[in-house]
Design a protein around this motif. Structure first.
Motif, mmCIF file in Angstrom:
data_model
loop_
_atom_site.group_PDB
_atom_site.id
_atom_site.type_symbol
_atom_site.label_atom_id
_atom_site.label_comp_id
_atom_site.label_asym_id
_atom_site.label_seq_id
_atom_site.Cartn_x
_atom_site.Cartn_y
_atom_site.Cartn_z
ATOM 1 N N ALA A 23 -48.605 -42.488 25.615
ATOM 2 C CA ALA A 23 -50.225 -42.219 24.986
ATOM 3 C C ALA A 23 -51.254 -41.349 25.905
ATOM 4 N N ASP A 24 -51.807 -41.947 26.865
ATOM 5 C CA ASP A 24 -53.092 -40.876 27.143
ATOM 6 C C ASP A 24 -52.556 -39.220 27.444
ATOM 7 N N ARG A 25 -50.861 -39.715 27.976
ATOM 8 C CA ARG A 25 -49.979 -37.576 28.479
ATOM 9 C C ARG A 25 -50.074 -37.063 27.080
ATOM 10 N N VAL A 26 -49.959 -37.486 26.039
ATOM 11 C CA VAL A 26 -49.764 -37.018 25.220
ATOM 12 C C VAL A 26 -51.625 -37.086 24.095
ATOM 13 N N GLY A 27 -51.902 -37.551 24.339
ATOM 14 C CA GLY A 27 -53.648 -37.179 23.626
ATOM 15 C C GLY A 27 -53.412 -38.528 22.553
ATOM 16 N N LEU A 28 -53.014 -39.556 22.635
ATOM 17 C CA LEU A 28 -52.935 -40.269 21.837
ATOM 18 C C LEU A 28 -53.542 -41.568 22.053
ATOM 19 N N THR A 29 -53.257 -42.661 21.107
ATOM 20 C CA THR A 29 -54.216 -44.092 21.128
ATOM 21 C C THR A 29 -53.106 -44.888 21.896
ATOM 22 N N GLN A 30 -52.642 -45.623 21.912
ATOM 23 C CA GLN A 30 -51.129 -46.454 21.879
ATOM 24 C C GLN A 30 -50.999 -47.030 20.844
ATOM 25 N N ALA A 31 -51.711 -46.539 20.049
ATOM 26 C CA ALA A 31 -51.149 -47.120 18.319
ATOM 27 C C ALA A 31 -51.209 -45.683 17.348
ATOM 28 N N GLY A 32 -51.486 -44.034 17.666
ATOM 29 C CA GLY A 32 -50.772 -43.268 18.060
ATOM 30 C C GLY A 32 -49.130 -43.144 17.610
#
Length: 188
Positions: A23-32
């Motif tokens: 998620a961090d590498r994609v730029g989202l949250t885990q929920a995302g």
């Protein structure tokens, strides 16, 4: 997202990769991430399907048969020598899949069953053999697949010392010469 998950699973394996890192590498949250993929296991399955789609695209509209399919395996070894990340992903996840309740276990079991059937049929056809030779062709198929997988591990550890293409070609050529010496000599 799938490409980043591919890189993460390849580098860390399924069990050590975290949704938080992806998620961090994609730029989202885990929920995302979970919005797109209901679970880490579903994300893994999607990554494996992406890998298969790329390989299927390479084949074109029809799967080669017989000797052409066996040549395709040599070409696959050549392509794999140019895509370390995919090879690492496959190697790590296939090894991990033998553990209890691994989410990719059914995927790899089915994949190997299908691949064994394709390679067995290709060996039978290439040798001009009949169904009586199926047990020997199945053994040859198991050996070809085992060599290709084993070469990937060795290549990942020592890429300058392992020629996956030459080794795969040697094994296939030798097995064909053994199974059908009248069709294949050791020098062809």
């Amino acid at each position: 997202m799938l490409h980043i998950a591919t890189d993460t699973f390849a580098a860390r394996g399924y069990n050590n990769a975290s949704l938080a890192e992806i998620a961090d590498r994609v730029g989202l949250t885990q929920a995302g991430v979970l919005h797109y993929f209901r679970s880490k296991a579903l994300l893994l399955t999607s990554v494996l399907e992406l890998r298969d789609e790329a390989d299927i695209e390479q084949l074109g509209t029809e799967r080669p048969q017989g000797l052409e399919f066996l040549r395709h395996l040599v070409a696959t070894a050549r392509r794999n020598a140019e895509r370390e990340g995919i090879v690492r992903l496959y190697t790590v996840l296939s090894a991990e899949s033998v553990t209890d309740a691994h989410p990719a276990q059914a995927y790899f079991r089915d994949r190997y069953a299908g691949l064994r059937a394709f390679v067995t049929d290709a060996v039978i056809e290439a040798c001009g053999a009949d169904e009586e030779t199926r047990p020997a062709a199945q053994n040859a198929a198991n050996a070809i697949i085992a060599v290709m997988d084993g070469l990937q591990v060795q290549w990942l550890l020592a890429p300058d010392n392992v020629d996956m293409v030459a080794s795969t070609d040697l094994v296939i050529t030798s097995l064909l010469a053994h199974l059908a010496p009248e069709r294949f000599s050791a020098t062809t």
